[in-house]
Design a protein around this motif. Sequence first.
Motif, PDB file in Angstrom:
ATOM      1  N   LEU A 196      29.642  27.767  75.820  1.00 10.97           N
ATOM      2  CA  LEU A 196      30.307  26.540  75.399  1.00 10.97           C
ATOM      3  C   LEU A 196      29.867  26.141  73.995  1.00 10.97           C
ATOM      4  O   LEU A 196      28.698  26.233  73.639  1.00 10.97           O
ATOM      5  N   GLY A 197      30.846  25.677  73.176  1.00  8.83           N
ATOM      6  CA  GLY A 197      30.546  25.142  71.847  1.00  8.83           C
ATOM      7  C   GLY A 197      31.031  26.062  70.736  1.00  8.83           C
ATOM      8  O   GLY A 197      31.281  27.245  70.957  1.00  8.83           O
ATOM      9  N   PRO A 198      31.228  25.461  69.546  1.00 12.31           N
ATOM     10  CA  PRO A 198      31.018  24.030  69.262  1.00 12.31           C
ATOM     11  C   PRO A 198      32.100  23.161  69.884  1.00 12.31           C
ATOM     12  O   PRO A 198      33.231  23.620  70.090  1.00 12.31           O
ATOM     13  N   GLY A 199      31.781  21.927  70.191  1.00 13.68           N
ATOM     14  CA  GLY A 199      32.741  21.021  70.812  1.00 13.68           C
ATOM     15  C   GLY A 199      33.164  21.529  72.178  1.00 13.68           C
ATOM     16  O   GLY A 199      32.339  21.927  72.994  1.00 13.68           O
ATOM     17  N   THR A 200      34.473  21.530  72.411  1.00 15.75           N
ATOM     18  CA  THR A 200      34.994  22.000  73.698  1.00 15.75           C
ATOM     19  C   THR A 200      35.415  23.462  73.647  1.00 15.75           C
ATOM     20  O   THR A 200      35.956  23.989  74.618  1.00 15.75           O
ATOM     21  N   ALA A 201      35.182  24.123  72.515  1.00 12.17           N
ATOM     22  CA  ALA A 201      35.535  25.538  72.400  1.00 12.17           C
ATOM     23  C   ALA A 201      34.644  26.374  73.319  1.00 12.17           C
ATOM     24  O   ALA A 201      33.499  26.024  73.597  1.00 12.17           O
ATOM     25  N   LYS A 202      35.188  27.485  73.777  1.00  8.06           N
ATOM     26  CA  LYS A 202      34.432  28.405  74.620  1.00  8.06           C
ATOM     27  C   LYS A 202      34.569  29.823  74.089  1.00  8.06           C
ATOM     28  O   LYS A 202      35.652  30.236  73.676  1.00  8.06           O
ATOM     29  N   THR A 203      33.465  30.548  74.100  1.00 13.30           N
ATOM     30  CA  THR A 203      33.483  31.968  73.760  1.00 13.30           C
ATOM     31  C   THR A 203      33.276  32.755  75.041  1.00 13.30           C
ATOM     32  O   THR A 203      32.366  32.462  75.824  1.00 13.30           O
ATOM     33  N   HIS A 204      34.132  33.750  75.253  1.00  8.25           N
ATOM     34  CA  HIS A 204      34.076  34.551  76.470  1.00  8.25           C
ATOM     35  C   HIS A 204      33.701  35.991  76.131  1.00  8.25           C
ATOM     36  O   HIS A 204      34.193  36.553  75.145  1.00  8.25           O
ATOM     37  N   VAL A 205      32.836  36.571  76.942  1.00 10.45           N
ATOM     38  CA  VAL A 205      32.500  37.987  76.843  1.00 10.45           C
ATOM     39  C   VAL A 205      32.746  38.600  78.212  1.00 10.45           C
ATOM     40  O   VAL A 205      32.075  38.231  79.186  1.00 10.45           O
ATOM     41  N   ASP A 206      33.706  39.515  78.298  1.00 11.14           N
ATOM     42  CA  ASP A 206      34.025  40.171  79.560  1.00 11.14           C
ATOM     43  C   ASP A 206      33.775  41.669  79.439  1.00 11.14           C
ATOM     44  O   ASP A 206      34.075  42.273  78.399  1.00 11.14           O
ATOM     45  N   ALA A 207      33.234  42.268  80.490  1.00 14.34           N
ATOM     46  CA  ALA A 207      33.094  43.714  80.557  1.00 14.34           C
ATOM     47  C   ALA A 207      34.344  44.305  81.205  1.00 14.34           C
ATOM     48  O   ALA A 207      35.137  43.600  81.829  1.00 14.34           O
ATOM     49  N   ARG A 208      34.515  45.602  81.059  1.00 20.00           N
ATOM     50  CA  ARG A 208      35.621  46.291  81.714  1.00 20.00           C
ATOM     51  C   ARG A 208      35.515  46.115  83.223  1.00 20.00           C
ATOM     52  O   ARG A 208      34.428  46.199  83.797  1.00 20.00           O
ATOM     53  N   SER A 209      36.621  45.838  83.870  1.00 25.27           N
ATOM     54  CA  SER A 209      36.635  45.615  85.312  1.00 25.27           C
ATOM     55  C   SER A 209      36.035  46.803  86.057  1.00 25.27           C
ATOM     56  O   SER A 209      36.373  47.953  85.800  1.00 25.27           O
ATOM     57  N   GLY A 210      35.127  46.507  86.985  1.00 20.55           N
ATOM     58  CA  GLY A 210      34.496  47.543  87.788  1.00 20.55           C
ATOM     59  C   GLY A 210      33.284  48.179  87.142  1.00 20.55           C
ATOM     60  O   GLY A 210      32.581  48.970  87.788  1.00 20.55           O
ATOM     61  N   SER A 211      32.999  47.844  85.887  1.00 18.60           N
ATOM     62  CA  SER A 211      31.871  48.458  85.182  1.00 18.60           C
ATOM     63  C   SER A 211      30.577  47.694  85.448  1.00 18.60           C
ATOM     64  O   SER A 211      30.587  46.558  85.922  1.00 18.60           O
ATOM     65  N   THR A 212      29.460  48.330  85.130  1.00 23.56           N
ATOM     66  CA  THR A 212      28.152  47.709  85.262  1.00 23.56           C
ATOM     67  C   THR A 212      27.493  47.614  83.897  1.00 23.56           C
ATOM     68  O   THR A 212      27.198  48.637  83.270  1.00 23.56           O
ATOM     69  N   SER A 213      27.283  46.403  83.429  1.00 24.49           N
ATOM     70  CA  SER A 213      26.544  46.163  82.195  1.00 24.49           C
ATOM     71  C   SER A 213      25.052  46.231  82.505  1.00 24.49           C
ATOM     72  O   SER A 213      24.624  45.942  83.624  1.00 24.49           O
ATOM     73  N   THR A 214      24.256  46.624  81.518  1.00 26.04           N
ATOM     74  CA  THR A 214      22.832  46.813  81.754  1.00 26.04           C
ATOM     75  C   THR A 214      22.002  46.147  80.670  1.00 26.04           C
ATOM     76  O   THR A 214      22.438  46.008  79.530  1.00 26.04           O
ATOM     77  N   ILE A 215      20.786  45.747  81.050  1.00 23.15           N
ATOM     78  CA  ILE A 215      19.777  45.307  80.088  1.00 23.15           C
ATOM     79  C   ILE A 215      18.564  46.205  80.287  1.00 23.15           C
ATOM     80  O   ILE A 215      17.999  46.274  81.388  1.00 23.15           O
ATOM     81  N   ARG A 216      18.177  46.903  79.209  1.00 20.02           N
ATOM     82  CA  ARG A 216      17.078  47.860  79.245  1.00 20.02           C
ATOM     83  C   ARG A 216      16.194  47.672  78.006  1.00 20.02           C
ATOM     84  O   ARG A 216      16.431  46.823  77.179  1.00 20.02           O
ATOM     85  N   ASN A 217      15.180  48.521  77.887  1.00 20.66           N
ATOM     86  CA  ASN A 217      14.323  48.605  76.692  1.00 20.66           C
ATOM     87  C   ASN A 217      13.486  47.358  76.465  1.00 20.66           C
ATOM     88  O   ASN A 217      13.476  46.786  75.385  1.00 20.66           O
ATOM     89  N   GLY A 218      12.793  46.937  77.499  1.00 19.87           N
ATOM     90  CA  GLY A 218      11.877  45.817  77.328  1.00 19.87           C
ATOM     91  C   GLY A 218      12.013  44.777  78.422  1.00 19.87           C
ATOM     92  O   GLY A 218      13.000  44.756  79.160  1.00 19.87           O
ATOM     93  N   THR A 219      11.013  43.935  78.508  1.00 15.70           N
ATOM     94  CA  THR A 219      11.020  42.863  79.502  1.00 15.70           C
ATOM     95  C   THR A 219      12.060  41.807  79.141  1.00 15.70           C
ATOM     96  O   THR A 219      12.148  41.375  77.997  1.00 15.70           O
ATOM     97  N   VAL A 220      12.849  41.403  80.131  1.00 12.35           N
ATOM     98  CA  VAL A 220      13.841  40.344  79.961  1.00 12.35           C
ATOM     99  C   VAL A 220      13.244  39.047  80.516  1.00 12.35           C
ATOM    100  O   VAL A 220      12.755  39.020  81.645  1.00 12.35           O
ATOM    101  N   THR A 221      13.264  37.997  79.704  1.00 17.21           N
ATOM    102  CA  THR A 221      12.767  36.692  80.144  1.00 17.21           C
ATOM    103  C   THR A 221      13.936  35.730  80.233  1.00 17.21           C
ATOM    104  O   THR A 221      14.673  35.549  79.258  1.00 17.21           O
ATOM    105  N   MET A 222      14.119  35.125  81.388  1.00 19.78           N
ATOM    106  CA  MET A 222      15.269  34.263  81.654  1.00 19.78           C
ATOM    107  C   MET A 222      14.803  32.847  81.985  1.00 19.78           C
ATOM    108  O   MET A 222      13.912  32.664  82.819  1.00 19.78           O
ATOM    109  N   TYR A 223      15.430  31.880  81.327  1.00 25.19           N
ATOM    110  CA  TYR A 223      15.189  30.462  81.610  1.00 25.19           C
ATOM    111  C   TYR A 223      16.448  29.935  82.280  1.00 25.19           C
ATOM    112  O   TYR A 223      17.452  29.678  81.631  1.00 25.19           O
ATOM    113  N   THR A 224      16.378  29.790  83.585  1.00 24.44           N
ATOM    114  CA  THR A 224      17.558  29.620  84.422  1.00 24.44           C
ATOM    115  C   THR A 224      17.678  28.203  84.960  1.00 24.44           C
ATOM    116  O   THR A 224      16.739  27.679  85.568  1.00 24.44           O
TER     117      THR A 224
END
Length: 212
Positions: free
Chosen positions: A127-155
């Motif tokens: 969300l942002g700026p304002g009411t604008a939204k940016t969307h990031v979609d992966a190809r349907s049925g695919s699996t996106s990955t996070i690798r190469n280091g520790t991932v820290t999430m503030y949820t």
Amino acid sequence: MKDTTTAVKKAAAEATKAAAEAAKAAKDTATSVTASPSASASSTASSAKTPYPCPTYDAKALAAATTEGGIPLLPDDPWTLNTSLLTLTGLNYAGIVEVKTYSGTIKKVLKFTASTVDIKDLQQTILGPGTAKTHVDARSGSTSTIRNGTVTMYTESLKGNLFGLIPVTFTPDSPPPVNVPVAFFTNATVIQAGQFGGTLTVPGMHLYNSGT
């Protein structure tokens, strides 16, 4: 809370056992394979029998939150991830912490770290700026990955079916009742205040804007 803790521990043990058995089978047949989060979800879900209640408000844990140091200011608005299957390995729940946004707002969040993250059918909304939204979609049925280091999430919120069968909503008001080294969530929605570390790969990434 006790029933939920027992259920999570049992499901985690079953998931770990299923993963170990799959790895042994692959080694015995000398076949090179890549672990499938979907396969793990199916093998664990097949052994499940009864849904369990979600954890409840934990005032003591909330009051004990400390300010997180060593990270930059976070965006005022969180971003949202929707996925049909979220798999976290090398997982550690580090408790409730406080983070600060650009505007100076202090918010309580759940802190997680993981060594690998798999995200099937990734759909991310910023969300942002304002009411604008940016969307990031992966190809349907695919699996996106996070690798190469520790991932820290503030949820801020993690909602889904833990181990494919336990409906949960984890927030600072209702944190995870137990720490497990591996977890997966089906039909998950994650609201993130911030995230750091690792390399995100999104197959067939589609980036677009909506709103004004």
